[in-house]
Design a protein around this motif. Sequence first.
Motif, PDB file in Angstrom:
ATOM      1  N   LYS A  43      61.343  20.695  15.607  1.00  0.00           N
ATOM      2  CA  LYS A  43      62.340  21.756  15.440  1.00  0.00           C
ATOM      3  C   LYS A  43      61.737  22.919  14.660  1.00  0.00           C
ATOM      4  O   LYS A  43      60.953  22.719  13.730  1.00  0.00           O
ATOM      5  CB  LYS A  43      63.581  21.247  14.696  1.00  0.00           C
ATOM      6  CG  LYS A  43      64.430  20.253  15.488  1.00  0.00           C
ATOM      7  CD  LYS A  43      65.691  19.876  14.731  1.00  0.00           C
ATOM      8  CE  LYS A  43      66.473  18.780  15.465  1.00  0.00           C
ATOM      9  NZ  LYS A  43      66.938  19.247  16.789  1.00  0.00           N
ATOM     10  N   TRP A  44      62.130  24.122  15.063  1.00  0.00           N
ATOM     11  CA  TRP A  44      61.815  25.292  14.271  1.00  0.00           C
ATOM     12  C   TRP A  44      62.603  25.234  12.969  1.00  0.00           C
ATOM     13  O   TRP A  44      63.761  24.816  12.957  1.00  0.00           O
ATOM     14  CB  TRP A  44      62.176  26.564  15.021  1.00  0.00           C
ATOM     15  CG  TRP A  44      61.333  26.818  16.235  1.00  0.00           C
ATOM     16  CD1 TRP A  44      61.616  26.473  17.523  1.00  0.00           C
ATOM     17  CD2 TRP A  44      60.057  27.479  16.265  1.00  0.00           C
ATOM     18  NE1 TRP A  44      60.606  26.863  18.360  1.00  0.00           N
ATOM     19  CE2 TRP A  44      59.631  27.494  17.616  1.00  0.00           C
ATOM     20  CE3 TRP A  44      59.245  28.063  15.294  1.00  0.00           C
ATOM     21  CZ2 TRP A  44      58.419  28.065  18.009  1.00  0.00           C
ATOM     22  CZ3 TRP A  44      58.044  28.640  15.674  1.00  0.00           C
ATOM     23  CH2 TRP A  44      57.638  28.640  17.022  1.00  0.00           C
ATOM     24  N   VAL A  45      61.978  25.647  11.870  1.00  0.00           N
ATOM     25  CA  VAL A  45      62.694  25.729  10.599  1.00  0.00           C
ATOM     26  C   VAL A  45      63.706  26.862  10.708  1.00  0.00           C
ATOM     27  O   VAL A  45      63.352  27.972  11.113  1.00  0.00           O
ATOM     28  CB  VAL A  45      61.721  25.997   9.426  1.00  0.00           C
ATOM     29  CG1 VAL A  45      62.491  26.227   8.133  1.00  0.00           C
ATOM     30  CG2 VAL A  45      60.755  24.825   9.275  1.00  0.00           C
ATOM     31  N   PRO A  46      64.987  26.614  10.399  1.00  0.00           N
ATOM     32  CA  PRO A  46      66.014  27.652  10.545  1.00  0.00           C
ATOM     33  C   PRO A  46      65.646  28.941   9.817  1.00  0.00           C
ATOM     34  O   PRO A  46      65.183  28.912   8.675  1.00  0.00           O
ATOM     35  CB  PRO A  46      67.250  26.997   9.919  1.00  0.00           C
ATOM     36  CG  PRO A  46      67.033  25.533  10.082  1.00  0.00           C
ATOM     37  CD  PRO A  46      65.550  25.333   9.937  1.00  0.00           C
TER      38      PRO A  46
ATOM     39  N   PHE B 197      57.553  25.381  11.745  1.00  0.00           N
ATOM     40  CA  PHE B 197      58.245  24.318  12.470  1.00  0.00           C
ATOM     41  C   PHE B 197      57.886  22.961  11.876  1.00  0.00           C
ATOM     42  O   PHE B 197      56.852  22.789  11.225  1.00  0.00           O
ATOM     43  CB  PHE B 197      57.954  24.368  13.971  1.00  0.00           C
ATOM     44  CG  PHE B 197      56.521  24.127  14.360  1.00  0.00           C
ATOM     45  CD1 PHE B 197      56.070  22.850  14.684  1.00  0.00           C
ATOM     46  CD2 PHE B 197      55.614  25.176  14.434  1.00  0.00           C
ATOM     47  CE1 PHE B 197      54.753  22.614  15.067  1.00  0.00           C
ATOM     48  CE2 PHE B 197      54.283  24.961  14.815  1.00  0.00           C
ATOM     49  CZ  PHE B 197      53.856  23.681  15.134  1.00  0.00           C
ATOM     50  N   LEU B 198      58.784  22.004  12.095  1.00  0.00           N
ATOM     51  CA  LEU B 198      58.657  20.660  11.528  1.00  0.00           C
ATOM     52  C   LEU B 198      58.545  19.647  12.654  1.00  0.00           C
ATOM     53  O   LEU B 198      59.255  19.750  13.668  1.00  0.00           O
ATOM     54  CB  LEU B 198      59.874  20.359  10.652  1.00  0.00           C
ATOM     55  CG  LEU B 198      59.819  19.165   9.693  1.00  0.00           C
ATOM     56  CD1 LEU B 198      58.711  19.357   8.657  1.00  0.00           C
ATOM     57  CD2 LEU B 198      61.170  18.993   8.984  1.00  0.00           C
TER      58      LEU B 198
ATOM     59  N   TYR C 221      55.436  16.590   9.482  1.00  0.00           N
ATOM     60  CA  TYR C 221      54.474  17.625   9.138  1.00  0.00           C
ATOM     61  C   TYR C 221      55.100  19.007   9.309  1.00  0.00           C
ATOM     62  O   TYR C 221      55.804  19.267  10.290  1.00  0.00           O
ATOM     63  CB  TYR C 221      53.226  17.523  10.025  1.00  0.00           C
ATOM     64  CG  TYR C 221      52.536  16.184   9.960  1.00  0.00           C
ATOM     65  CD1 TYR C 221      51.561  15.928   9.000  1.00  0.00           C
ATOM     66  CD2 TYR C 221      52.864  15.164  10.851  1.00  0.00           C
ATOM     67  CE1 TYR C 221      50.914  14.694   8.937  1.00  0.00           C
ATOM     68  CE2 TYR C 221      52.246  13.922  10.795  1.00  0.00           C
ATOM     69  CZ  TYR C 221      51.268  13.697   9.831  1.00  0.00           C
ATOM     70  OH  TYR C 221      50.649  12.472   9.769  1.00  0.00           O
ATOM     71  N   LEU C 222      54.807  19.875   8.351  1.00  0.00           N
ATOM     72  CA  LEU C 222      55.246  21.257   8.423  1.00  0.00           C
ATOM     73  C   LEU C 222      54.076  22.117   8.881  1.00  0.00           C
ATOM     74  O   LEU C 222      53.000  22.102   8.269  1.00  0.00           O
ATOM     75  CB  LEU C 222      55.749  21.732   7.056  1.00  0.00           C
ATOM     76  CG  LEU C 222      56.238  23.185   6.978  1.00  0.00           C
ATOM     77  CD1 LEU C 222      57.498  23.376   7.822  1.00  0.00           C
ATOM     78  CD2 LEU C 222      56.514  23.591   5.528  1.00  0.00           C
ATOM     79  N   TYR C 223      54.287  22.872   9.960  1.00  0.00           N
ATOM     80  CA  TYR C 223      53.244  23.720  10.536  1.00  0.00           C
ATOM     81  C   TYR C 223      53.648  25.193  10.458  1.00  0.00           C
ATOM     82  O   TYR C 223      54.835  25.532  10.380  1.00  0.00           O
ATOM     83  CB  TYR C 223      53.038  23.395  12.020  1.00  0.00           C
ATOM     84  CG  TYR C 223      52.361  22.088  12.331  1.00  0.00           C
ATOM     85  CD1 TYR C 223      51.005  22.043  12.651  1.00  0.00           C
ATOM     86  CD2 TYR C 223      53.080  20.891  12.372  1.00  0.00           C
ATOM     87  CE1 TYR C 223      50.385  20.841  12.990  1.00  0.00           C
ATOM     88  CE2 TYR C 223      52.470  19.690  12.698  1.00  0.00           C
ATOM     89  CZ  TYR C 223      51.117  19.674  13.010  1.00  0.00           C
ATOM     90  OH  TYR C 223      50.505  18.492  13.338  1.00  0.00           O
TER      91      TYR C 223
END
Length: 608
Positions: free
Chosen positions: A161-164, A170-171, A180-182
Amino acid sequence: MLISKMAAEGGGKEMNEIKTQFTTREGVYKLLTHSEYSRPNRVPFNSQGSNPVKVSFVNVNDQSGNGDRICFNVGRELYFYIYKGVRKAADLSKPIDKRIYKGTQPTCHDFNHLTATAESVSLLVGFSAGQVQLIDPIKKETSKLFNEERLIDKSRVTCVKWVPGSESLFLVSHSSGNMYLYNVEHTCGTTAPHYQLLKQGDNYSVHTCKSKSTRNPLLKWTVGEGALNEFSFSPDGKFLACVSQDGFLRVFNFDAVELHGTMKSYFGGLLCVCWSPDGKYIVAGGEDDLVTVWSFMDCRVIARGHGHKSWVSVVAFDHYTTSVEESEPMEFSGSDEDFQDQMIHLGRERANSTQSRLSKRNSTDSRPVSVTYRFGSVGQDTQLCLWDLTEDILFPHLPLSRTRTHTNVMNASSPPGGAPVITTTTTTNGNNSGANTPALNSVSSSLPRSNSLPHSAANTATANSTNKPSAGTGTGIMDSAIATGVSKFATLSLHDRKERHDKDHKRNHSMGHISSKSSDKLNLLTKSKTDPAKTLGTLLCPRMEDVPLLEPLICKKIAHERLTVLIFLEDCLVTACQEGFICTWARPGKVGLLSSQNQASSPSGTVV
């Protein structure tokens, strides 16, 4: 004997019939057969061993007024179509984009709604081998591939999901139990990343990537044990709800990287999770065949729903049917059909204003507010269930013969929807029937509950203490917890917890591993650092008789294969099964347009 056998067979046939419509209080929902999306050949997909069919939507604000786009995966294939919904029949001969992958399969995907235009969309796709691809199906471009060499994680991507509110973050979660956070602007590097600990707590840890230059992943989360099956951001994007194969729901403050609260399934893993429109409630489903409603503010289970006969694969709130009304009812004139139509048109306004109107419940100078949340679930039993979460469940009268204490776990936090939190501790007994709880007193009908509810002040404090983060949190919160003498477990070091786990914990994967010492035969337990025998009967996992049991409004068999998708849109709801068929169900009053168009285009003039 023969007659009874035939009758039994006839009844079974009727029970197994696939439903094409169902009725709720707002009217009749109808399956639009001409709005079915699938592979162009419309042949049922042989789903043996394949990943679940998933669906993602985006609106590109097309000037033609037909801006909805749909993406879905079936086996090794990924499709991108114009979604015509209830307006026009689906044209499967003209996908905007189609991709076939070799050696791996798409498992999940998500559009970036912030950056979507009629000329370009950013679509993330997760794969069974662990990679994540960023593509633009309108331009038919592949811009980037993350974890290409599988140096970050080799396990299946379970959710992406994209981070709002972000155009670049995105996560991604994996079946390894890691998240993971990218950042799409950064590279992943040519060697395996090295990490350093940022924060750790009760069965979770967060690491940063240790490198000379910024690279992906920015953060690595390790959550629970076993696969991290799904995660969901709160409506305001500040909190993150995760469900894992160990049977735990864990809710984090995403920016602060702190644990807000936890919940344990009745047994088995949790597979799906969603937030109410105002962020006050979370619903989770999984291998216990139940839907469980959890209060964000109270950090406790407030209800369970039983209707499915197998694992629950998806839960979702219907923002358009969730209603918030003042005590003085709105006036409608005309027929029942007019009433239903007006209710539907109010759906969007209700969805957008639910947060602000629900906050009135916490104000003593406003009129009482009546609220009903609608949510749905689909499962491997091929059934769709719709549920109403109503006043008597949300705000039951407090038992007069028992002392109950309500204290929010995170005193400084507010519900993700932005509504104020009642942080006052209120004790009621036989002489004081909740004079300090105006919100609860506004409910006229009491809810029958078991007298064995574990809601004494001591039990509440003990259960809440396990939900506090154990490391890296504010010292004020930690000192306060220690001062009250309820944080013995929360202050254990990670090493102490591991020793306790090694001594007490056994992994149980199926019904054949039920502990004979358990006082409840249904206390099946999953992979968890919490002793299942000690979990059952606490606020972490109340017994069945200790919380209200919801019955579904409707429970209908709507597919031949297990259901994998449930999405509520303004004029319809969308379901999908593992055969690769994506179905559109028109809301009451929304079916006429497509029917008239089909009639006009049909040579025989027959309404389809």
